[in-house]
Design a protein around this motif. Structure first.
Motif, PDB file in Angstrom:
ATOM      1  N   PHE A  84       0.838  -1.194   0.000  1.00 36.54           N
ATOM      2  CA  PHE A  84       0.000   0.000   0.000  1.00 36.54           C
ATOM      3  C   PHE A  84       0.875   1.248   0.000  1.00 36.54           C
ATOM      4  CE2 PHE A  84       0.683  -1.363   4.355  1.00 36.54           C
ATOM      5  CZ  PHE A  84       0.958  -0.200   5.055  1.00 36.54           C
ATOM      6  N   PHE A  85       0.253   2.353  -0.406  1.00 38.10           N
ATOM      7  CA  PHE A  85       0.914   3.649  -0.339  1.00 38.10           C
ATOM      8  C   PHE A  85       0.551   4.331   0.974  1.00 38.10           C
ATOM      9  CE2 PHE A  85       0.431   3.416  -5.095  1.00 38.10           C
ATOM     10  CZ  PHE A  85       1.787   3.419  -5.405  1.00 38.10           C
ATOM     11  N   LEU A  86       1.514   5.047   1.541  1.00 37.57           N
ATOM     12  CA  LEU A  86       1.278   5.949   2.655  1.00 37.57           C
ATOM     13  C   LEU A  86       1.603   7.361   2.176  1.00 37.57           C
ATOM     14  CD1 LEU A  86       2.667   4.160   5.841  1.00 37.57           C
ATOM     15  CD2 LEU A  86       0.381   5.138   5.584  1.00 37.57           C
ATOM     16  N   VAL A  87       0.643   8.273   2.331  1.00 41.45           N
ATOM     17  CA  VAL A  87       0.755   9.597   1.729  1.00 41.45           C
ATOM     18  C   VAL A  87       0.507  10.685   2.768  1.00 41.45           C
ATOM     19  CG1 VAL A  87      -0.295  11.207   0.085  1.00 41.45           C
ATOM     20  CG2 VAL A  87       0.082   8.811  -0.572  1.00 41.45           C
ATOM     21  N   ASP A  88       1.412  11.631   2.849  1.00 44.77           N
ATOM     22  CA  ASP A  88       1.158  12.893   3.537  1.00 44.77           C
ATOM     23  C   ASP A  88       1.269  13.981   2.470  1.00 44.77           C
ATOM     24  OD1 ASP A  88       0.968  15.157   5.075  1.00 44.77           O
ATOM     25  OD2 ASP A  88       2.251  14.418   6.669  1.00 44.77           O
ATOM     26  N   PRO A  89       0.147  14.522   2.025  1.00 47.20           N
ATOM     27  CA  PRO A  89       0.187  15.451   0.889  1.00 47.20           C
ATOM     28  C   PRO A  89       0.880  16.770   1.195  1.00 47.20           C
ATOM     29  CG  PRO A  89      -2.013  15.365   1.826  1.00 47.20           C
ATOM     30  CD  PRO A  89      -1.227  14.257   2.481  1.00 47.20           C
ATOM     31  N   LEU A  90       0.875  17.167   2.485  1.00 46.69           N
ATOM     32  CA  LEU A  90       1.581  18.386   2.873  1.00 46.69           C
ATOM     33  C   LEU A  90       2.067  18.185   4.308  1.00 46.69           C
ATOM     34  CD1 LEU A  90       0.316  22.072   2.330  1.00 46.69           C
ATOM     35  CD2 LEU A  90       2.232  21.371   3.767  1.00 46.69           C
ATOM     36  N   ASP A  91       3.282  17.703   4.420  1.00 44.82           N
ATOM     37  CA  ASP A  91       3.878  17.467   5.733  1.00 44.82           C
ATOM     38  C   ASP A  91       4.543  18.762   6.182  1.00 44.82           C
ATOM     39  OD1 ASP A  91       4.895  16.253   8.001  1.00 44.82           O
ATOM     40  OD2 ASP A  91       6.658  15.488   6.984  1.00 44.82           O
ATOM     41  N   GLY A  92       4.139  19.256   7.350  1.00 45.35           N
ATOM     42  CA  GLY A  92       4.667  20.531   7.811  1.00 45.35           C
ATOM     43  C   GLY A  92       3.710  21.665   7.500  1.00 45.35           C
ATOM     44  N   THR A  93       2.432  21.450   7.776  1.00 46.06           N
ATOM     45  CA  THR A  93       1.448  22.501   7.511  1.00 46.06           C
ATOM     46  C   THR A  93       1.780  23.768   8.292  1.00 46.06           C
ATOM     47  OG1 THR A  93      -0.264  20.842   7.075  1.00 46.06           O
ATOM     48  CG2 THR A  93      -1.009  23.071   7.553  1.00 46.06           C
ATOM     49  N   LYS A  94       2.319  23.620   9.507  1.00 49.71           N
ATOM     50  CA  LYS A  94       2.708  24.804  10.285  1.00 49.71           C
ATOM     51  C   LYS A  94       3.809  25.580   9.571  1.00 49.71           C
ATOM     52  CE  LYS A  94       1.468  22.883  14.804  1.00 49.71           C
ATOM     53  NZ  LYS A  94       1.964  22.429  16.138  1.00 49.71           N
ATOM     54  N   GLU A  95       4.749  24.857   8.935  1.00 52.22           N
ATOM     55  CA  GLU A  95       5.805  25.523   8.173  1.00 52.22           C
ATOM     56  C   GLU A  95       5.225  26.205   6.935  1.00 52.22           C
ATOM     57  OE1 GLU A  95       7.717  23.609  11.151  1.00 52.22           O
ATOM     58  OE2 GLU A  95       6.373  22.579   9.774  1.00 52.22           O
ATOM     59  N   PHE A  96       4.239  25.578   6.325  1.00 49.25           N
ATOM     60  CA  PHE A  96       3.571  26.182   5.168  1.00 49.25           C
ATOM     61  C   PHE A  96       2.892  27.482   5.575  1.00 49.25           C
ATOM     62  CE2 PHE A  96      -0.383  26.734   2.759  1.00 49.25           C
ATOM     63  CZ  PHE A  96       0.085  26.739   1.447  1.00 49.25           C
ATOM     64  N   ILE A  97       2.186  27.456   6.691  1.00 54.48           N
ATOM     65  CA  ILE A  97       1.467  28.641   7.155  1.00 54.48           C
ATOM     66  C   ILE A  97       2.441  29.755   7.538  1.00 54.48           C
ATOM     67  CG2 ILE A  97      -0.045  29.521   8.989  1.00 54.48           C
ATOM     68  CD1 ILE A  97      -1.365  26.713   9.001  1.00 54.48           C
ATOM     69  N   SER A  98       3.568  29.385   8.159  1.00 59.23           N
ATOM     70  CA  SER A  98       4.543  30.397   8.583  1.00 59.23           C
ATOM     71  C   SER A  98       5.438  30.861   7.442  1.00 59.23           C
ATOM     72  CB  SER A  98       5.399  29.863   9.729  1.00 59.23           C
ATOM     73  OG  SER A  98       6.213  28.788   9.288  1.00 59.23           O
ATOM     74  N   ARG A  99       5.337  30.231   6.280  1.00 60.99           N
ATOM     75  CA  ARG A  99       6.058  30.622   5.072  1.00 60.99           C
ATOM     76  C   ARG A  99       7.582  30.478   5.201  1.00 60.99           C
ATOM     77  NH1 ARG A  99       1.348  30.940   3.468  1.00 60.99           N
ATOM     78  NH2 ARG A  99       0.592  32.319   1.808  1.00 60.99           N
TER      79      ARG A  99
END
Length: 279
Positions: A84-99
């Motif tokens: 099976f696949f294990l997927v995290d489409p955006l790991d580090g959402t806090k980093e994404f939000i903080s840019r």
């Protein structure tokens, strides 16, 4: 592509498509996040990236089921499967939000309980990593409208002058500090998301302790990459971190125990006499 394997090619294509979707949201002035049931943040970028990954993997390798973070959070989990696949489409959402750019797309292939192949893409940093156990590990710079030029990477041997430790930018604490005192650490750097595995796989760091909660989709792709590059990921009991943990008595499905990522198995032979005391 670096591989003649259509499954691996689909994983890389899916990660690149997800990264493109994420960057379209990243360029916007404001990012709205909402909290999931577990109090972790999710954004429209997470959902757009997941949709791209599921579309590509389902089209090119429909026989392999997908366990993805946002779908799993919504209660959509496929039946048990050997592969099976294990997927995290955006790991580090806090980093994404903080840019700060330190977020990744994670896609892993699991066979049995072992993460055997993984792609980690950091779209804001234009770095993509791929590894498959028994094949090797590679990195490429992602340049718009140009083919990827892959170069081989490998975890390094233990440096005589001391280790470079990498720790979570958002989750490190006193327990991590205590654990790292067991080693000869020359320098310590912080990084977000699964980039920590990538830094070790690329020979830029040596050890990453995670003495806090993670889920399998957070770690599987980076774990596979690091294993392919010659490193390893072990629990505090010295056991390889495993995947597909559905019916856990002491924790929820797909939750990981505390673990340490090592550049070299030689580091594992060092007996952490007080590791259990700081976990």
């Amino acid at each position: 592509m670096i591989s003649e394997n259509p499954v691996h090619d689909a994983m890389i294509a899916a990660a690149l498509a997800a990264g493109k979707a994420i960057l379209s949201h990243y360029s916007q002035e404001a990012t709205e996040a909402r909290l999931k049931v577990d109090s972790s943040p999710v954004t429209a970028a997470d959902e757009a990236a997941e949709a791209e990954i599921i579309k590509i993997l389902s089209t090119h390798v429909p026989s392999i089921p997908i366990i993805s973070e946002e779908q799993a959070s919504a209660g959509t989990i496929p039946p048990e499967s050997e592969r099976f696949f294990l997927v995290d489409p955006l790991d580090g959402t806090k980093e994404f939000i903080s840019r700060n750019g330190e977020f990744t797309v994670n896609i892993a292939l699991v066979n049995g309980v072992e993460a055997v192949a993984g792609v980690v893409y950091a779209p804001a940093l234009s770095r993509i990593f791929f590894g498959a156990i028994g094949k090797g590990a590679w990195e490429a710079n992602v340049t718009q409208d140009k083919d990827l030029i892959w170069r081989s990477i490998q975890a390094r041997e233990i440096p005589d002058e001391g280790l470079v430790a990498v720790a979570s930018r958002s989750h490190a604490g006193a327990e991590t500090d205590a654990y790292l005192k067991l080693f000869n650490v020359l320098n310590r750097v912080s990084a977000g998301s699964s980039l920590k595995f990538c830094l070790i796989a690329a020979g830029e760091a040596d050890i990453y302790p995670r003495l806090g909660r993670t889920m399998e989709w957070d770690t599987a792709a980076g774990h596979a990459l690091l294993s392919a590059a010659g490193g390893c990921v072990r629990t505090l009991d010295g056991i390889d971190l495993t995947y597909g943990k559905r019916n856990q008595v002491s924790d929820s499905a797909f939750a990981n125990p505390h673990f340490i990522a090592f550049a070299s198995s030689d580091l594992v032979s060092f007996k952490h006499k007080t590791a259990s005391a700081v976990a």
